[in-house]
Design a protein around this motif. Structure first.
Motif, PDB file in Angstrom:
ATOM      1  N   HIS A  81       0.934  -1.129   0.043  1.00 31.04           N
ATOM      2  CA  HIS A  81      -0.187  -0.064  -0.092  1.00 31.04           C
ATOM      3  C   HIS A  81       0.971   1.116  -0.114  1.00 31.04           C
ATOM      4  N   GLY A  83       0.789   5.669   0.778  1.00 32.66           N
ATOM      5  CA  GLY A  83       0.592   6.529   1.900  1.00 32.66           C
ATOM      6  C   GLY A  83       1.777   7.511   2.349  1.00 32.66           C
ATOM      7  N   GLY A  88      -1.757   4.769   5.901  1.00 33.64           N
ATOM      8  CA  GLY A  88      -2.494   3.585   5.017  1.00 33.64           C
ATOM      9  C   GLY A  88      -2.309   2.247   5.902  1.00 33.64           C
ATOM     10  N   ASP A  89      -2.715   1.099   5.410  1.00 31.80           N
ATOM     11  CA  ASP A  89      -2.450  -0.145   6.035  1.00 31.80           C
ATOM     12  C   ASP A  89      -2.818  -1.185   4.871  1.00 31.80           C
ATOM     13  N   GLN A  92      -6.298  -1.347   3.090  1.00 33.02           N
ATOM     14  CA  GLN A  92      -6.834   0.186   2.031  1.00 33.02           C
ATOM     15  C   GLN A  92      -6.127   0.012   0.649  1.00 33.02           C
ATOM     16  N   ASP A 117       1.458  -5.101   6.083  1.00 28.50           N
ATOM     17  CA  ASP A 117       1.809  -3.928   6.500  1.00 28.50           C
ATOM     18  C   ASP A 117       3.243  -3.998   6.753  1.00 28.50           C
ATOM     19  N   CYS A 303      -3.230   8.575  -7.623  1.00 28.29           N
ATOM     20  CA  CYS A 303      -4.158   7.513  -7.704  1.00 28.29           C
ATOM     21  C   CYS A 303      -4.966   7.172  -8.966  1.00 28.29           C
TER      22      CYS A 303
END
Length: 329
Positions: A81, A83, A88-89, A92, A117, A303
């Motif tokens: 991910h 972020g 974030g994690d 998501q 993660d 994104c």
């Protein structure tokens, strides 16, 4: 308890800190995958799997999405991910993506997906994030037989900060000095294909982010130490603007001829990570003779915002790339 034992325990002359006085069971370095949850006709998911523990940090978790209809060992893609290395994690996806779409689409193509993660930049500076993800890959190889995945057919796919990290995975598979010491040992941390969505490739060449009112609202920055830079690239290297540290955390610094093949996908209107970051990595890969493809999304911001009508095609292109590079059962 006998009188003798009681006297022994209460004896103030006994030094309980001496080796051999106390026996502590060994702490588990990681956990077995456990039991999967069947979430659809397509996917089964092992959730909240602890793939590594590190003293002084939270346990590192992953979810493993397996295609239910696969007969033989399947290829696997590690999703990472984004972020800005700060948020974030693993569960998501970018706000423009449908929930779980990446995991589901890979499973529909007969490819397993692990989503992991990793430590954020205020938890630990680089290379902790790379160490974590290499531990995730070693864990998946440790349990490859139980998960019905092929340890020789691993890929990595990430977006934004995750794109930066999967690029590093694809470039450092033979760098023993960057393995870290976490989690499962005795396995490779290399991948055979990389899909990098709008990732940073050179931290030295990222322009400062100037947003009206500041980069983040105050409610997000309350835990940041006073005076600490909020620029993601500086936070990643411990708040420093040292060019050597920034270069050491940059994928372009690790390009060699034995790198994995890359698919680089980037919007031409990205206001957060400029397309020039993909250009720099593509040029370095070309100079080293590394197979790579660049897909530029017209009108795409970060994104792929502004190009949502192209998103189904973008995701299908990435999944097809892994199918071709890793094969399917």
């Amino acid at each position: 308890m006998t009188v003798d034992n009681a006297t022994d325990v209460m004896d103030p002359s006994r030094d309980m800190s001496r080796p051999g006085d106390r026996k502590v069971p060994p702490f588990p370095v990681f956990d077995a995958p456990g039991t999967p949850e069947h979430v659809s006709d397509v996917s089964s998911v092992y959730r909240e799997v602890t793939y590594a523990r590190a003293i002084g940090f939270r346990p590192l978790k992953m979810d493993i999405w397996l295609p239910r209809k696969a007969a033989g060992p399947t290829p696997l893609v590690l999703w990472v991910h984004g972020g800005a290395f700060q948020l974030g994690d693993r569960r998501q996806l970018p706000f423009t993506f449908a929930p779980d779409s990446v995991f589901r689409l890979l499973n529909e193509a007969g490819i397993a997906c692990a989503t992991a993660d990793y430590r954020h930049s205020l938890e630990a500076p680089f290379p902790a994030q790379l160490h974590d993800l290499k531990a995730a890959l070693r864990y998946l190889r440790e349990f490859a037989a139980a998960l019905n995945i092929d340890p020789d057919r691993f890929g990595a796919w990430g977006e934004s900060a995750g794109g930066h990290l999967v690029a590093l995975l694809g470039l450092t598979g033979n760098r023993g000095d960057l393995e870290g010491g976490l989690g499962a040992q005795g396995h490779a941390s290399s991948v055979s294909a990389v899909v990098d969505f709008y990732g940073v490739s050179s931290l030295e060449d990222i322009p400062p982010i100037n947003t009206p009112g500041g980069l983040f609202p105050p409610a997000l920055t309350a835990a940041v130490p006073p005076g600490r830079s909020l620029q993601p690239e500086n936070m990643l290297v411990g708040g420093s603007d040292d060019l050597e540290l920034l270069a050491a955390a940059s994928p372009v610094s690790y390009v060699t001829a034995d790198a994995a093949p890359f698919l680089l996908v980037h919007g031409d209107s990205d206001g957060l990570v400029p397309h020039s970051q993909t250009d720099l990595l593509a040029a370095a890969l070309a100079n080293a003779g590394v197979e790579h493809d660049v897909v530029t999304i017209t009108g795409g911001d970060h994104c792929f915002s502004g190009a949502e009508d192209q998103l189904d095609t973008i995701l299908a292109t990435a999944v097809d790339y892994f199918s071709r590079k890793l094969g399917t059962p």
